[in-house]
Motif scaffolding. Structure first.
Motif, PDB file in Angstrom:
ATOM      1  N   ILE A 177     -19.803   3.825 -42.608  1.00 24.09           N
ATOM      2  CA  ILE A 177     -19.315   2.857 -43.593  1.00 24.09           C
ATOM      3  C   ILE A 177     -20.253   2.713 -44.788  1.00 24.09           C
ATOM      4  O   ILE A 177     -19.832   2.281 -45.856  1.00 24.09           O
ATOM      5  N   GLU A 178     -21.499   3.109 -44.630  1.00 24.94           N
ATOM      6  CA  GLU A 178     -22.443   3.015 -45.743  1.00 24.94           C
ATOM      7  C   GLU A 178     -22.176   4.053 -46.824  1.00 24.94           C
ATOM      8  O   GLU A 178     -22.562   3.859 -47.975  1.00 24.94           O
ATOM      9  N   THR A 179     -21.518   5.148 -46.471  1.00 24.89           N
ATOM     10  CA  THR A 179     -21.218   6.183 -47.459  1.00 24.89           C
ATOM     11  C   THR A 179     -19.799   6.054 -48.011  1.00 24.89           C
ATOM     12  O   THR A 179     -19.425   6.765 -48.933  1.00 24.89           O
ATOM     13  N   GLU A 180     -19.034   5.138 -47.453  1.00 24.39           N
ATOM     14  CA  GLU A 180     -17.623   4.975 -47.837  1.00 24.39           C
ATOM     15  C   GLU A 180     -17.490   4.509 -49.280  1.00 24.39           C
ATOM     16  O   GLU A 180     -18.263   3.674 -49.750  1.00 24.39           O
ATOM     17  N   LYS A 181     -16.505   5.043 -49.958  1.00 21.33           N
ATOM     18  CA  LYS A 181     -16.188   4.653 -51.328  1.00 21.33           C
ATOM     19  C   LYS A 181     -14.713   4.277 -51.406  1.00 21.33           C
ATOM     20  O   LYS A 181     -13.877   4.883 -50.745  1.00 21.33           O
TER      21      LYS A 181
ATOM     22  N   MET B 274       4.661   2.600 -61.676  1.00 26.87           N
ATOM     23  CA  MET B 274       3.483   3.136 -61.026  1.00 26.87           C
ATOM     24  C   MET B 274       2.547   1.993 -60.656  1.00 26.87           C
ATOM     25  O   MET B 274       2.447   1.013 -61.376  1.00 26.87           O
ATOM     26  N   LYS B 275       1.890   2.184 -59.530  1.00 24.84           N
ATOM     27  CA  LYS B 275       0.943   1.180 -59.066  1.00 24.84           C
ATOM     28  C   LYS B 275      -0.311   1.893 -58.595  1.00 24.84           C
ATOM     29  O   LYS B 275      -0.237   2.892 -57.886  1.00 24.84           O
ATOM     30  N   LYS B 276      -1.463   1.358 -58.990  1.00 23.99           N
ATOM     31  CA  LYS B 276      -2.742   1.921 -58.575  1.00 23.99           C
ATOM     32  C   LYS B 276      -3.319   1.046 -57.470  1.00 23.99           C
ATOM     33  O   LYS B 276      -3.324  -0.174 -57.574  1.00 23.99           O
ATOM     34  N   LEU B 277      -3.778   1.712 -56.405  1.00 25.71           N
ATOM     35  CA  LEU B 277      -4.389   1.020 -55.277  1.00 25.71           C
ATOM     36  C   LEU B 277      -5.753   1.630 -55.005  1.00 25.71           C
ATOM     37  O   LEU B 277      -5.886   2.853 -54.932  1.00 25.71           O
ATOM     38  N   LYS B 278      -6.765   0.779 -54.860  1.00 28.57           N
ATOM     39  CA  LYS B 278      -8.087   1.240 -54.443  1.00 28.57           C
ATOM     40  C   LYS B 278      -8.119   1.187 -52.919  1.00 28.57           C
ATOM     41  O   LYS B 278      -7.945   0.122 -52.332  1.00 28.57           O
ATOM     42  N   LEU B 279      -8.328   2.353 -52.319  1.00 23.03           N
ATOM     43  CA  LEU B 279      -8.265   2.461 -50.864  1.00 23.03           C
ATOM     44  C   LEU B 279      -9.572   2.991 -50.291  1.00 23.03           C
ATOM     45  O   LEU B 279     -10.152   3.938 -50.817  1.00 23.03           O
ATOM     46  N   GLY B 280      -9.992   2.384 -49.202  1.00 26.30           N
ATOM     47  CA  GLY B 280     -11.132   2.869 -48.437  1.00 26.30           C
ATOM     48  C   GLY B 280     -10.641   3.756 -47.307  1.00 26.30           C
ATOM     49  O   GLY B 280      -9.439   4.025 -47.167  1.00 26.30           O
ATOM     50  N   VAL B 281     -11.564   4.185 -46.482  1.00 22.59           N
ATOM     51  CA  VAL B 281     -11.230   5.083 -45.371  1.00 22.59           C
ATOM     52  C   VAL B 281     -10.205   4.444 -44.438  1.00 22.59           C
ATOM     53  O   VAL B 281      -9.182   5.052 -44.109  1.00 22.59           O
ATOM     54  N   ALA B 282     -10.455   3.209 -44.012  1.00 20.43           N
ATOM     55  CA  ALA B 282      -9.535   2.544 -43.081  1.00 20.43           C
ATOM     56  C   ALA B 282      -8.149   2.391 -43.704  1.00 20.43           C
ATOM     57  O   ALA B 282      -7.138   2.585 -43.025  1.00 20.43           O
ATOM     58  N   ASP B 283      -8.101   2.053 -44.997  1.00 19.79           N
ATOM     59  CA  ASP B 283      -6.805   1.928 -45.679  1.00 19.79           C
ATOM     60  C   ASP B 283      -6.045   3.248 -45.645  1.00 19.79           C
ATOM     61  O   ASP B 283      -4.851   3.282 -45.371  1.00 19.79           O
ATOM     62  N   ARG B 284      -6.741   4.329 -45.926  1.00 18.27           N
ATOM     63  CA  ARG B 284      -6.099   5.638 -45.960  1.00 18.27           C
ATOM     64  C   ARG B 284      -5.595   6.038 -44.577  1.00 18.27           C
ATOM     65  O   ARG B 284      -4.535   6.648 -44.441  1.00 18.27           O
ATOM     66  N   ILE B 285      -6.354   5.678 -43.550  1.00 16.79           N
ATOM     67  CA  ILE B 285      -5.933   5.981 -42.178  1.00 16.79           C
ATOM     68  C   ILE B 285      -4.714   5.134 -41.804  1.00 16.79           C
ATOM     69  O   ILE B 285      -3.734   5.631 -41.248  1.00 16.79           O
TER      70      ILE B 285
ATOM     71  N   ILE C 207     -14.829  14.450 -45.603  1.00 17.69           N
ATOM     72  CA  ILE C 207     -15.056  14.474 -44.156  1.00 17.69           C
ATOM     73  C   ILE C 207     -16.546  14.620 -43.874  1.00 17.69           C
ATOM     74  O   ILE C 207     -17.098  13.911 -43.026  1.00 17.69           O
ATOM     75  N   ARG C 208     -17.198  15.474 -44.631  1.00 15.59           N
ATOM     76  CA  ARG C 208     -18.640  15.669 -44.466  1.00 15.59           C
ATOM     77  C   ARG C 208     -19.417  14.439 -44.951  1.00 15.59           C
ATOM     78  O   ARG C 208     -20.268  13.906 -44.247  1.00 15.59           O
ATOM     79  N   ASP C 209     -19.107  13.968 -46.159  1.00 15.20           N
ATOM     80  CA  ASP C 209     -19.856  12.855 -46.759  1.00 15.20           C
ATOM     81  C   ASP C 209     -19.695  11.552 -45.978  1.00 15.20           C
ATOM     82  O   ASP C 209     -20.649  10.791 -45.829  1.00 15.20           O
ATOM     83  N   TYR C 210     -18.484  11.274 -45.500  1.00 20.07           N
ATOM     84  CA  TYR C 210     -18.230  10.041 -44.750  1.00 20.07           C
ATOM     85  C   TYR C 210     -18.555  10.195 -43.264  1.00 20.07           C
ATOM     86  O   TYR C 210     -18.485   9.248 -42.509  1.00 20.07           O
ATOM     87  N   LYS C 211     -18.869  11.432 -42.858  1.00 17.93           N
ATOM     88  CA  LYS C 211     -19.178  11.740 -41.456  1.00 17.93           C
ATOM     89  C   LYS C 211     -18.008  11.341 -40.542  1.00 17.93           C
ATOM     90  O   LYS C 211     -18.203  10.735 -39.491  1.00 17.93           O
ATOM     91  N   LEU C 212     -16.802  11.695 -40.974  1.00 16.09           N
ATOM     92  CA  LEU C 212     -15.606  11.391 -40.188  1.00 16.09           C
ATOM     93  C   LEU C 212     -15.629  12.171 -38.883  1.00 16.09           C
ATOM     94  O   LEU C 212     -15.938  13.366 -38.865  1.00 16.09           O
ATOM     95  N   GLN C 213     -15.302  11.474 -37.786  1.00 13.45           N
ATOM     96  CA  GLN C 213     -15.268  12.111 -36.467  1.00 13.45           C
ATOM     97  C   GLN C 213     -14.087  11.562 -35.677  1.00 13.45           C
ATOM     98  O   GLN C 213     -13.828  10.355 -35.698  1.00 13.45           O
ATOM     99  N   ASP C 214     -13.397  12.452 -34.981  1.00  9.54           N
ATOM    100  CA  ASP C 214     -12.354  12.038 -34.042  1.00  9.54           C
ATOM    101  C   ASP C 214     -13.022  11.580 -32.759  1.00  9.54           C
ATOM    102  O   ASP C 214     -13.912  12.261 -32.237  1.00  9.54           O
ATOM    103  N   LEU C 215     -12.588  10.447 -32.244  1.00 10.30           N
ATOM    104  CA  LEU C 215     -13.087   9.966 -30.965  1.00 10.30           C
ATOM    105  C   LEU C 215     -12.080  10.301 -29.873  1.00 10.30           C
ATOM    106  O   LEU C 215     -10.903  10.541 -30.150  1.00 10.30           O
ATOM    107  N   LYS C 216     -12.511  10.302 -28.640  1.00  9.19           N
ATOM    108  CA  LYS C 216     -11.648  10.683 -27.519  1.00  9.19           C
ATOM    109  C   LYS C 216     -10.459   9.746 -27.343  1.00  9.19           C
ATOM    110  O   LYS C 216      -9.424  10.150 -26.854  1.00  9.19           O
ATOM    111  N   ASN C 217     -10.594   8.491 -27.764  1.00 11.18           N
ATOM    112  CA  ASN C 217      -9.496   7.531 -27.615  1.00 11.18           C
ATOM    113  C   ASN C 217      -8.477   7.619 -28.756  1.00 11.18           C
ATOM    114  O   ASN C 217      -7.576   6.795 -28.844  1.00 11.18           O
ATOM    115  N   GLY C 218      -8.648   8.583 -29.650  1.00 14.80           N
ATOM    116  CA  GLY C 218      -7.711   8.764 -30.757  1.00 14.80           C
ATOM    117  C   GLY C 218      -8.132   8.054 -32.035  1.00 14.80           C
ATOM    118  O   GLY C 218      -7.519   8.235 -33.076  1.00 14.80           O
TER     119      GLY C 218
END
Length: 105
Positions: free
Chosen positions: A61-65, A1-12, A44-55
């Motif tokens: 980033i200030e709320t990202e954990k 098992m391996k533990k990884l700390k991931l941010g939003v960009a990592d998860r995407i 999605i609410r806390d990080y204010k995730l939004q889809d942009l038209k370009n995909g």
């Protein structure tokens, strides 16, 4: 098992390292990984995730954990194979580099 700390960009970006097709066992492991890193409605609410038209995806980033996720040795091997595949294609992006470093440590 391996533990990884991931941010939003990592998860995407993690999904881009996973195979789109494979055997049943491999795809079961992929499905499990995708399920574990999926964003909850609260995130999605806390990080204010939004889809942009370009995909692309935009977030506050200030709320990202960084969140710790646990992956099996088999799942890490799938991700390492994905790293090799994108590297061979010359498809590694700057956004992927920190994630790749986390996986390969």
């Amino acid at each position: 098992m391996k533990k990884l700390k991931l941010g939003v960009a990592d998860r995407i970006n993690l999904e881009s390292l996973m195979p789109a097709t494979g055997g049943r066992v491999t795809m079961s492991l992929v499905r499990s990984m995708l399920s574990s890193i999926s964003f909850t409605p609260e995130e999605i609410r806390d990080y204010k995730l939004q889809d942009l038209k370009n995909g692309a995806i935009k977030w506050d980033i200030e709320t990202e954990k960084q969140i710790e996720f646990e992956f099996s040795d088999e799942q890490i091997e799938i991700l390492k194979q994905g790293i090799n595949a994108v590297d061979e294609k010359g498809s590694v992006t700057l956004a992927m580099l920190s994630l790749i470093d986390k996986i390969e440590k």
